[in-house]
Design a protein around this motif. Sequence first.
Motif, mmCIF file in Angstrom:
data_model
loop_
_atom_site.group_PDB
_atom_site.id
_atom_site.type_symbol
_atom_site.label_atom_id
_atom_site.label_comp_id
_atom_site.label_asym_id
_atom_site.label_seq_id
_atom_site.Cartn_x
_atom_site.Cartn_y
_atom_site.Cartn_z
ATOM 1 N N LEU A 1 0.827 -1.206 0.000
ATOM 2 C CA LEU A 1 0.000 0.000 0.000
ATOM 3 C C LEU A 1 0.867 1.265 0.000
ATOM 4 C CD1 LEU A 1 -2.952 0.744 -0.055
ATOM 5 C CD2 LEU A 1 -2.946 0.769 2.436
ATOM 6 N N GLY B 1 2.447 1.712 -3.476
ATOM 7 C CA GLY B 1 1.473 2.226 -4.439
ATOM 8 C C GLY B 1 1.156 3.689 -4.211
ATOM 9 N N LEU B 2 0.985 4.077 -2.931
ATOM 10 C CA LEU B 2 0.721 5.479 -2.621
ATOM 11 C C LEU B 2 1.920 6.368 -2.948
ATOM 12 C CD1 LEU B 2 -1.233 5.213 0.759
ATOM 13 C CD2 LEU B 2 -2.110 5.965 -1.459
ATOM 14 N N PHE C 1 1.910 7.191 -6.543
ATOM 15 C CA PHE C 1 0.829 8.119 -6.886
ATOM 16 C C PHE C 1 1.140 9.545 -6.421
ATOM 17 C CE2 PHE C 1 -3.227 10.187 -5.705
ATOM 18 C CZ PHE C 1 -3.787 10.279 -6.972
ATOM 19 N N PHE D 1 2.563 5.070 -11.747
ATOM 20 C CA PHE D 1 1.353 4.710 -11.010
ATOM 21 C C PHE D 1 0.478 3.760 -11.805
ATOM 22 C CE2 PHE D 1 -3.077 5.420 -9.661
ATOM 23 C CZ PHE D 1 -2.960 4.931 -8.366
ATOM 24 N N GLY E 1 1.958 1.001 -9.808
ATOM 25 C CA GLY E 1 1.480 1.562 -8.548
ATOM 26 C C GLY E 1 0.038 1.187 -8.254
ATOM 27 N N LEU E 2 -0.765 1.134 -9.303
ATOM 28 C CA LEU E 2 -2.159 0.744 -9.136
ATOM 29 C C LEU E 2 -2.273 -0.718 -8.692
ATOM 30 C CD1 LEU E 2 -4.951 2.000 -9.459
ATOM 31 C CD2 LEU E 2 -4.999 1.111 -11.788
ATOM 32 N N SER F 1 -1.156 -0.962 -5.084
ATOM 33 C CA SER F 1 -2.209 -0.437 -4.204
ATOM 34 C C SER F 1 -3.340 -1.456 -4.046
ATOM 35 C CB SER F 1 -2.776 0.866 -4.763
ATOM 36 O OG SER F 1 -1.773 1.846 -4.806
ATOM 37 N N GLY G 1 -2.204 -4.060 -1.714
ATOM 38 C CA GLY G 1 -2.177 -3.512 -0.362
ATOM 39 C C GLY G 1 -3.559 -3.452 0.258
ATOM 40 N N VAL G 2 -4.548 -3.027 -0.523
ATOM 41 C CA VAL G 2 -5.924 -2.970 -0.019
ATOM 42 C C VAL G 2 -6.442 -4.387 0.248
ATOM 43 C CG1 VAL G 2 -8.300 -2.379 -0.634
ATOM 44 C CG2 VAL G 2 -6.465 -0.734 -1.031
#
Length: 185
Positions: A38, A41-42, A45, A61, A65-66, A69, A72-73
Amino acid sequence: MVTTQSQSNVLRYDIVGSRRFSNYGFAVIVAIGASGFLLAGLSSFLKINLLPLSEPLQLEFVPQGLALSFYGVAGTLLELYLLYVMAIDYGSGYNEFDRNTGKVKIFRRGRSKNKNIEFIYKIADVQAVRVEIRNGLSPKRSLYLRVKGKGDLPLSEVGQPIALTALEDRAAEIAKFLSVPLEGL
């Protein structure tokens, strides 16, 4: 964990649920991995390095990165689920054999009070105690209570197979306490 009550007419075994050392370890590993994904990825971004030991600013990203993320979520959601299951101690309970009342009580904790599982049978309806032992790549060592008209009810914990001597001792103790035959040994 096995606890036998001091009364000679009551035999009780506590069952460990989801509050196991292995589950705590797995939860910590998932939390570390999810937060790393996470933050990476952040970082890609926001273009701010949130991870001091790596260089996530070099990632685009879209798509890296997406994807990080998303992982991570997903890991964070898994972590929240693990914490919830451990907080309610899902699957814990006890097996109680009471000669005073003439009842056998098998209780397991569910997701809420309405979802708990509780079986109560007469000791007279118990036909046998059965042991199932299977070795190999996925070993299975289980203990069952054969009840008239209900089939075999599991008495063992879920997880690591119980030691063979402990399983035999527990099965023999229950069979002797209930005065029923012991099958499978």
